[in-house]
Design an enzyme around this catalytic site. Structure first.
Site, mmCIF file in Angstrom:
data_model
loop_
_atom_site.group_PDB
_atom_site.id
_atom_site.type_symbol
_atom_site.label_atom_id
_atom_site.label_comp_id
_atom_site.label_asym_id
_atom_site.label_seq_id
_atom_site.Cartn_x
_atom_site.Cartn_y
_atom_site.Cartn_z
ATOM 1 N N ASP A 5 0.806 -1.230 0.000
ATOM 2 C CA ASP A 5 0.000 0.000 0.000
ATOM 3 C C ASP A 5 0.835 1.274 0.000
ATOM 4 O OD1 ASP A 5 -2.224 -1.674 0.122
ATOM 5 O OD2 ASP A 5 -2.215 -1.665 2.313
ATOM 6 N N THR B 70 -8.406 -3.433 -0.342
ATOM 7 C CA THR B 70 -9.029 -4.707 -0.670
ATOM 8 C C THR B 70 -10.035 -5.115 0.398
ATOM 9 O OG1 THR B 70 -7.145 -5.417 -1.966
ATOM 10 C CG2 THR B 70 -8.522 -7.167 -1.092
ATOM 11 N N GLY C 6 -10.793 -3.131 3.385
ATOM 12 C CA GLY C 6 -11.391 -2.044 4.151
ATOM 13 C C GLY C 6 -10.919 -1.977 5.599
ATOM 14 N N GLN D 281 1.950 -6.049 -3.230
ATOM 15 C CA GLN D 281 2.407 -6.161 -1.840
ATOM 16 C C GLN D 281 3.710 -5.354 -1.663
ATOM 17 O OE1 GLN D 281 1.356 -9.499 -3.403
ATOM 18 N NE2 GLN D 281 -0.570 -8.613 -2.832
ATOM 19 N N THR E 295 2.329 14.139 -3.840
ATOM 20 C CA THR E 295 1.757 15.103 -2.894
ATOM 21 C C THR E 295 0.228 15.052 -2.857
ATOM 22 O OG1 THR E 295 1.829 16.768 -4.638
ATOM 23 C CG2 THR E 295 3.714 16.708 -3.127
ATOM 24 N N LYS F 225 1.887 2.233 -5.072
ATOM 25 C CA LYS F 225 2.450 1.679 -6.317
ATOM 26 C C LYS F 225 1.511 1.943 -7.488
ATOM 27 C CE LYS F 225 2.439 -2.394 -4.344
ATOM 28 N NZ LYS F 225 2.064 -2.023 -2.972
ATOM 29 N N GLY G 247 -4.517 -4.330 -3.833
ATOM 30 C CA GLY G 247 -5.507 -3.280 -4.064
ATOM 31 C C GLY G 247 -4.742 -2.041 -4.448
ATOM 32 N N HIS G 248 -4.712 -1.718 -5.727
ATOM 33 C CA HIS G 248 -3.921 -0.596 -6.228
ATOM 34 C C HIS G 248 -4.860 0.519 -6.686
ATOM 35 C CE1 HIS G 248 -0.327 -3.496 -7.148
ATOM 36 N NE2 HIS G 248 -0.700 -3.503 -5.888
#
Ligand code: GDP
Ligand code: IMO
Ligand code: MG
Length: 430
Positions: A14, A301, A303, A225, A415, A17, A41-42
């Site tokens: 997270d 993914t 929550g 990951q 940013t 990426k 989850g991206h």
């Protein structure tokens, strides 16, 4: 000369990426996932539109880019089809842009049931997996009973192979875990329905990548990951079930290691972790809560809220070595706006000694006391700044100090979550 770039998470996932892959995709011909599955989850946000990608590579929003799912990815046919259909409903022609390796190992409903059952039975010692079935599916691959994407091309053969594997896992589910039995016919029907969409997308990804290379086209490999979730190099057993470090690119695509030119590590300016496991710089106080709320640190993914803490440079140093990083992209600088003081972990105290790299063993890491360096924060908002010179003086000093400690150039500073809320000092494909 073409350039082949790899993007790797340097923490526990997270790191942002997805945002950076989407950003630099404009100069690539193809984006390739090489490990993990729909545990990833991206998040990509473009002009206020948020897309969370799980199995699809983060180049999928771009026209004219080929997106590949490499052999190292564990593929849930039903999860893939749901994700694909959701995006197509939103006007993204996924099938025109996606190719899948016929060598991908499949993740099927009994893997999900096994992941649930194992986590449940571990109680307080649970890993805190995403419960997507990732571990059991990779286990099947390792013990050589896995079904592969190519098996979907022959429904009869698939049905009989499935029956064997199903029987074994259903026995374990019922008799070892005391869980409910699953329905073979339902799994077969659902998977074969998904196969109708997947089969036309199957290809020999390795050969397609070789062809891109021959034509002199840039390739972008997208890690899922993060370094310390790597099954070999991470905080075992609190890890995922794939290799998440840069070496996995060659294995998970068949694209030879000497063809890679540039490895971009991605790090948040603080640290987060979802699930259990050691986390030396974790903050269980108001500052941790501030990071969670300001950084909106909830799993893309599952929550779940993410654990938050200060940046750990000792871990980053190890990530630099493990991945042979060329450069580092720092994300979420804006989240630290307004903090009066910012700490950086520069090493640890363990067994009466000082260490500037983390120990390999998770139990030792759990006993490490972080050694902090404290820097002044900044009042001014950095949100959305695109030019380095416009950053507050103390933010620049912070970035320079991290660079000095990690000994790798920081070439991208994010940013804000939007694609263009970025300071791009050096494009990896330049
Ligand atoms: P990934 O798994 O590494 O792709 O990262 P995730 O998408 O799971 O989590 C990163 C989260 O941070 C997402 O919600 C992004 O939209 C968000 N994000 C990325 N970069 C920035 C940034 O610079 N500032 C802020 N505020 N949010 C960001
Ligand atoms: P992205 O690609 C953060 C974590 C889980 C758990 C451990 C094992 O979005 O960075 P698994 O379901 O893989 O067996 O869970 O790994 N985990 C992630 N944490 N980001 C991810 O992916 C993750 N994928 C798995 O929380 O601790
Ligand atoms: Mg994520």
């Amino acid at each position: 000369m073409a350039t082949n770039v790899v993007v790797i998470g340097t923490q526990w996932g997270d790191e942002g990426k997805g945002k950076l892959v989407d950003l630099i995709t404009e100069r690539a011909r193809a984006v390739i996932r090489f490990q993990g599955g729909h545990n990833a989850g991206h998040t990509v946000i473009v002009k206020g539109n948020k897309t969370v990608l799980h199995l699809l590579p983060s180049g999928i929003l771009h026209e004219g880019i080929v997106n590949y799912i490499g052999n190292g990815v564990i593929l849930s046919p039903t999860a893939l089809v749901s994700e694909l259909q959701l995006l197509e409903k939103n006007g993204i022609p996924v099938r025109e842009r996606l190719k899948i390796s016929d060598s991908c190992n499949l993740l099927l409903p009994f893997h999900v049931a096994l992941d649930h059952a194992r986590e449940q039975s571990l109680g307080k010692s649970a890993i805190g997996t995403t419960r997507r079935g990732i571990g059991p599916a990779y286990a099947d691959k390792a013990i050589r009973i896995s079904l592969k994407a190519i098996d979907l091309l022959k429904p009869d053969v698939f049905a009989s192979k499935l029956a064997e594997v199903f029987e074994f896992h259903d026995f374990v589910l019922q008799n070892y875990f005391g869980a409910a039995s699953l329905d073979y016919k339902q799994i077969l029907d659902e998977t074969l329905a998904a196969a109708e969409i997947i089969c036309p997308l199957l290809t020999d990804v390795t050969m397609r990548l070789v062809e891109h290379r021959t034509r002199g086209e840039n390739l972008l490999f997208e890690g899922a990951q993060g370094t310390f979730l790597d099954i070999d190099h991470g905080t075992y057993p609190f890890v995922t079930s794939s290799n998440t470090t840069a070496g996995a690119v060659a294995i998970g695509t068949g694209f030879g290691p000497l063809y890679l030119d540039y490895i971009l590590g991605v790090a948040k300016v603080y640290t987060t972790r979802v699930g259990a496991g050691p986390f030396p710089t974790e903050l269980l106080d108001e500052t941790g809560k501030f990071m969670m709320e300001r950084g909106y640190e909830f799993g893309s993914t599952t929550g779940r809220s993410r654990r938050c803490g200060w940046l750990d440079v000792a871990m980053l140093r190890r990530a630099v070595l493990l991945n042979s990083l060329t450069a580092l992209g720092l994300t979420k600088l804006d989240v630290l706006d307004g903090l009066p003081k910012i700490k950086i972990c520069v090493g640890y105290q363990l067994h009466g000694k000082t260490w500037d790299l983390p120990p390999v063993n998770a139990e030792d890491l759990a006993m490490c006391e972080p050694i902090y360096e404290e820097l002044p924060g900044w009042d001014k908002s950095t949100s959305g700044i695109k030019n380095f010179e416009e950053l507050p003086k103390n933010a620049i000093a912070y970035i320079r100090r991290v660079e000095e400690l990690v000994k790798v150039p920081i070439t991208i500073i994010s940013t804000g979550p939007e694609r263009d809320e970025t300071i791009l000092l050096e494009h990896p494909f330049a």
